[in-house]
Design a protein around this motif. Structure first.
Motif, PDB file in Angstrom:
ATOM      1  N   ASP A  86     -25.614  42.835  18.727  1.00 34.98           N
ATOM      2  CA  ASP A  86     -24.574  42.907  18.633  1.00 34.98           C
ATOM      3  C   ASP A  86     -23.389  42.904  17.370  1.00 34.98           C
ATOM      4  O   ASP A  86     -23.460  43.803  17.265  1.00 34.98           O
ATOM      5  CB  ASP A  86     -23.829  41.528  18.853  1.00 34.98           C
ATOM      6  CG  ASP A  86     -24.141  41.609  21.012  1.00 34.98           C
ATOM      7  OD1 ASP A  86     -24.763  42.243  21.540  1.00 34.98           O
ATOM      8  OD2 ASP A  86     -24.012  40.346  21.882  1.00 34.98           O
ATOM      9  N   SER A  87     -24.738  42.884  16.144  1.00 36.60           N
ATOM     10  CA  SER A  87     -23.942  41.782  14.941  1.00 36.60           C
ATOM     11  C   SER A  87     -23.827  41.878  14.162  1.00 36.60           C
ATOM     12  O   SER A  87     -25.041  40.096  14.376  1.00 36.60           O
ATOM     13  CB  SER A  87     -22.236  41.998  15.018  1.00 36.60           C
ATOM     14  OG  SER A  87     -22.273  40.620  15.934  1.00 36.60           O
ATOM     15  N   ASN A  89     -23.282  46.509  16.315  1.00 37.61           N
ATOM     16  CA  ASN A  89     -21.394  46.710  16.105  1.00 37.61           C
ATOM     17  C   ASN A  89     -21.039  46.509  17.004  1.00 37.61           C
ATOM     18  O   ASN A  89     -20.357  47.702  17.407  1.00 37.61           O
ATOM     19  CB  ASN A  89     -20.864  47.569  14.909  1.00 37.61           C
ATOM     20  CG  ASN A  89     -21.760  47.423  13.690  1.00 37.61           C
ATOM     21  OD1 ASN A  89     -21.933  46.442  13.072  1.00 37.61           O
ATOM     22  ND2 ASN A  89     -22.223  48.956  12.908  1.00 37.61           N
ATOM     23  N   SER A  90     -21.535  46.007  18.377  1.00 40.38           N
ATOM     24  CA  SER A  90     -20.730  46.453  20.206  1.00 40.38           C
ATOM     25  C   SER A  90     -19.645  45.535  19.282  1.00 40.38           C
ATOM     26  O   SER A  90     -18.980  44.447  18.697  1.00 40.38           O
ATOM     27  CB  SER A  90     -21.421  45.454  20.366  1.00 40.38           C
ATOM     28  OG  SER A  90     -21.039  45.272  21.684  1.00 40.38           O
ATOM     29  N   SER A  91     -18.599  46.184  19.911  1.00 38.34           N
ATOM     30  CA  SER A  91     -17.424  45.603  20.701  1.00 38.34           C
ATOM     31  C   SER A  91     -16.952  44.059  21.862  1.00 38.34           C
ATOM     32  O   SER A  91     -16.588  43.745  21.346  1.00 38.34           O
ATOM     33  CB  SER A  91     -16.217  46.199  21.231  1.00 38.34           C
ATOM     34  OG  SER A  91     -16.475  47.449  21.456  1.00 38.34           O
ATOM     35  N   THR A  93     -20.655  40.632  22.966  1.00 34.49           N
ATOM     36  CA  THR A  93     -20.891  40.056  22.340  1.00 34.49           C
ATOM     37  C   THR A  93     -21.554  39.190  23.249  1.00 34.49           C
ATOM     38  O   THR A  93     -20.559  38.441  24.160  1.00 34.49           O
ATOM     39  CB  THR A  93     -20.369  38.711  20.753  1.00 34.49           C
ATOM     40  OG1 THR A  93     -19.579  38.425  21.015  1.00 34.49           O
ATOM     41  CG2 THR A  93     -19.460  40.078  19.452  1.00 34.49           C
ATOM     42  N   GLU A 116     -21.815  50.022  26.539  1.00 37.96           N
ATOM     43  CA  GLU A 116     -21.670  50.413  25.160  1.00 37.96           C
ATOM     44  C   GLU A 116     -22.679  50.501  24.526  1.00 37.96           C
ATOM     45  O   GLU A 116     -22.403  50.998  23.360  1.00 37.96           O
ATOM     46  CB  GLU A 116     -20.115  49.550  24.718  1.00 37.96           C
ATOM     47  CG  GLU A 116     -19.992  50.239  23.863  1.00 37.96           C
ATOM     48  CD  GLU A 116     -19.358  48.817  22.446  1.00 37.96           C
ATOM     49  OE1 GLU A 116     -18.224  49.642  22.269  1.00 37.96           O
ATOM     50  OE2 GLU A 116     -19.237  47.429  22.833  1.00 37.96           O
ATOM     51  N   ARG A 160     -24.118  52.639  22.347  1.00 35.76           N
ATOM     52  CA  ARG A 160     -24.008  53.127  21.193  1.00 35.76           C
ATOM     53  C   ARG A 160     -25.977  53.022  20.326  1.00 35.76           C
ATOM     54  O   ARG A 160     -26.378  53.106  19.025  1.00 35.76           O
ATOM     55  CB  ARG A 160     -24.313  51.771  19.749  1.00 35.76           C
ATOM     56  CG  ARG A 160     -22.535  51.411  20.169  1.00 35.76           C
ATOM     57  CD  ARG A 160     -21.943  50.524  20.101  1.00 35.76           C
ATOM     58  NE  ARG A 160     -20.228  50.603  19.624  1.00 35.76           N
ATOM     59  CZ  ARG A 160     -19.237  50.346  19.135  1.00 35.76           C
ATOM     60  NH1 ARG A 160     -20.246  50.039  17.861  1.00 35.76           N
ATOM     61  NH2 ARG A 160     -18.007  50.613  19.147  1.00 35.76           N
ATOM     62  N   VAL A 213     -12.181  48.502  25.473  1.00 32.98           N
ATOM     63  CA  VAL A 213     -11.972  49.467  24.290  1.00 32.98           C
ATOM     64  C   VAL A 213     -11.121  50.051  23.837  1.00 32.98           C
ATOM     65  O   VAL A 213     -10.906  50.321  22.958  1.00 32.98           O
ATOM     66  CB  VAL A 213     -13.582  49.204  24.392  1.00 32.98           C
ATOM     67  CG1 VAL A 213     -13.949  49.919  22.751  1.00 32.98           C
ATOM     68  CG2 VAL A 213     -14.914  47.955  24.247  1.00 32.98           C
ATOM     69  N   ASN A 214     -10.996  51.318  24.750  1.00 28.60           N
ATOM     70  CA  ASN A 214     -10.173  52.460  24.739  1.00 28.60           C
ATOM     71  C   ASN A 214      -8.824  52.246  25.550  1.00 28.60           C
ATOM     72  O   ASN A 214      -8.777  53.783  25.873  1.00 28.60           O
ATOM     73  CB  ASN A 214     -11.429  53.311  24.540  1.00 28.60           C
ATOM     74  CG  ASN A 214     -11.755  53.988  24.701  1.00 28.60           C
ATOM     75  OD1 ASN A 214     -12.573  52.543  25.561  1.00 28.60           O
ATOM     76  ND2 ASN A 214     -13.146  54.595  24.968  1.00 28.60           N
TER      77      ASN A 214
END
Length: 191
Positions: free
Chosen positions: A63-64, A83-85, A87, A95, A99, A187-188
């Motif tokens: 994830d990060s 770099n996922s929104s 975790t 997502e 990515r 997310v968006n």
């Protein structure tokens, strides 16, 4: 004299076919393996077994970054951060997969086959060859679950579905997926 020329022609054709066969390059297969920090033992087992002996190219997907992940990546150089929104295990899967496909499109040769797997998956030794035998630019390769007598793959349902533990798609399908914007309400906003 004519038998000699026929023999020479045969040799030319034979060696030309061998040369052409060697020049036909099969696509590389890249597998992104979804991983969580607490499953280090699984990654170690994979690195020491099927990943070590296979021709798959792979990356563990996280994830990060964290200090623990950075340390492991310094040792193995086989981890990328999405770099996922989202975790954690089994969250924001769409997502994360999107990515990974974006990363693959930007970093791997055009025409590659790109897949995803889980960190508890172990491949049979012939899986690489089976995937290549089915290679197609629009391929969607995976295991099917048939929980009904009728095996109608035209109408997938909860009883007839592809298992997501190991899936590989062709390049054309991958680029078609990432040309569309990723959309998730959390997310968006509204999609």
């Amino acid at each position: 004299m004519s038998i000699f020329f026929i023999f020479i022609q045969f040799l030319l054709v034979f060696f030309s076919l061998i040369f052409i066969r060697q020049k036909i390059k099969k696509p590389e297969i890249y597998i992104g393996i979804f991983a969580t920090l607490e499953n280090y033992d699984r990654r170690e087992a994979q690195r020491e077994t099927w990943l070590l002996s296979s021709r798959f190219k792979y990356k563990f997907l996280i994830d990060s970054w964290s200090p623990e992940w950075e340390e492991e990546n310094r040792k193995y150089a086989d981890i990328i951060s999405l770099n996922s929104s989202f975790t954690g295990y089994a969250t924001g899967f769409g997502e994360k997969l999107y990515r990974w496909f974006e990363y693959a499109e930007a970093n791997f040769p055009k025409g590659s086959l790109v897949g995803k797997s889980d960190d508890d998956f172990y491949a049979c030794s012939n899986l690489y060859d089976v995937v290549l035998e089915n290679e197609h630019p629009r391929m969607y390769f995976g295991w099917w679950h048939f929980l009904e007598e009728e095996k109608d793959v035209i109408k997938p349902s909860k009883k007839i579905r592809v298992d997501s533990q190991f899936v590989v798609i062709g390049w054309e399908l991958l680029t078609e997926v990432i040309q569309k914007p990723y959309c998730h309400p959390s997310v968006n906003g509204e999609c």
